[in-house]
Design an enzyme around this catalytic site. Structure first.
Site, PDB file in Angstrom:
ATOM      1  N   ASP A 112       0.870  -1.169   0.000  1.00 17.29           N
ATOM      2  CA  ASP A 112       0.000   0.000   0.000  1.00 17.29           C
ATOM      3  C   ASP A 112       0.914   1.227   0.000  1.00 17.29           C
ATOM      4  O   ASP A 112       2.134   1.113   0.203  1.00 17.29           O
ATOM      5  CB  ASP A 112      -0.880  -0.052   1.255  1.00 17.29           C
ATOM      6  N   ASP A 114      -0.319   5.129   1.034  1.00 15.30           N
ATOM      7  CA  ASP A 114      -0.658   6.082   2.101  1.00 15.30           C
ATOM      8  C   ASP A 114      -0.649   5.414   3.469  1.00 15.30           C
ATOM      9  O   ASP A 114      -1.321   4.400   3.690  1.00 15.30           O
ATOM     10  CB  ASP A 114      -2.039   6.704   1.850  1.00 15.30           C
TER      11      ASP A 114
END
Length: 294
Positions: free
Chosen positions: A43, A45
């Site tokens: 991922d 953020d």
């Protein structure tokens, strides 16, 4: 020193390990297979970027835009209201993912529509990222450079804004050829003004669909049947679903927010849980160990 002890000691934060014996078996199996069988799926953020710095929340790639001068005060207020409405739902451990799904689609769609209304120009993004407070986690240089040196693919699945997060990585000097981003990319018209978003919407709980839509890319690296997965939400656990002939997967979860109420669900799902850790120390220690030649 045994690898798990070394890994735990590398972190300045609290490290939880779901099943140390099983984890050690995974580490040894990946190590024995060699770096050419490994891929890293992450991922962006709050996983590759910091959740907070000096006690203050850091922005996501969406926040980089909605905190900027490109967005009107009215739009900023609407974005904040949406965040206050939907973020508590996203992290609510009492709700099922099935219950959250339509609400996440609703949130992301409203945000993207608001951004489109702002007539954002492509040539403004570089300055906006430079002026923002987005920060990659401590130790990111070692992480990106190590993967690049060994030609290990880094696949980033993000529910954020692809144009913004690529610019963050580019300005940090680590957008190497082995990095591939799957995200929500802006669609600009001929004059460089945002008119829409490309392709299928990616939000925090449909990354499995994003992974399966990109099986062609996974096929290109099908010999890499070992995965190190990095995420900060339960939705990130499906990012490796497109990997063919998966042999070993090592799941590392950053537990950034609402720690006590979400800890058990993370411990049930991730092999390693990093509690309020703003660094890449543990992923770096693991990479150093499993790619070290005898």
């Amino acid at each position: 020193m045994r690898p798990l002890k070394m890994i735990a000691e590398m972190s300045k934060a609290t490290v939880h390990m779901k099943d140390p014996e099983h984890l050690e078996q995974i580490l040894e199996s990946i190590k024995d297979s060699g770096p050419n069988t490994l891929q890293v799926i992450s991922d962006f953020d709050m996983t590759l970027t910091r959740f907070a710095y000096n006690g203050k929340r850091c922005p996501t790639s969406h926040n980089v835009l909605d905190n900027s001068k490109l967005i009107s005060k009215t739009c900023q207020a609407e974005m904040k209201n949406l965040l206050n409405t939907y973020y508590p739902i996203e992290i609510d451990s009492t709700r099922s993912i099935e219950e959250k799904l339509p609400l996440m689609v609703e949130w992301w769609t409203k945000v993207h529509n608001l951004l489109i209304e702002q007539k954002i120009r492509k040539d403004q993004l570089t300055a906006v990222v430079k002026e923002s407070n987005v920060i990659l986690r401590e130790g990111y240089q070692l992480f990106f450079h190590h993967l690049h040196e060994l030609d290990i693919p880094l696949l980033i699945f993000s529910a954020g804004v692809g144009d913004v997060l690529e610019e963050v990585i580019r300005q940090a000097g680590v957008l190497h050829p082995n990095v591939k981003v799957f995200s929500n990319y802006m669609d600009f018209d001929e004059s460089g003004v945002l008119q829409d978003f490309k392709g299928e919407l990616i939000h925090v709980y449909n990354k499995r669909e994003g992974a399966l839509l990109n099986t062609q890319h996974f096929q290109e690296i099908q010999s890499r049947h070992n995965v190190m997965l990095l995420g900060d939400s339960l939705g990130d656990l499906t990012m490796a679903d497109g990997v063919q002939d998966l042999q070993n997967i090592l799941k590392i979860g950053y537990l950034n927010d609402k720690v006590e109420e979400r800890k058990q669900s993370y411990l049930d799902s991730y092999d390693i849980v990093l509690e309020r850790d703003e660094s890449m120390d543990v992923p770096n220690a693991i990479l150093q160990y499993i790619t070290r030649t005898q």
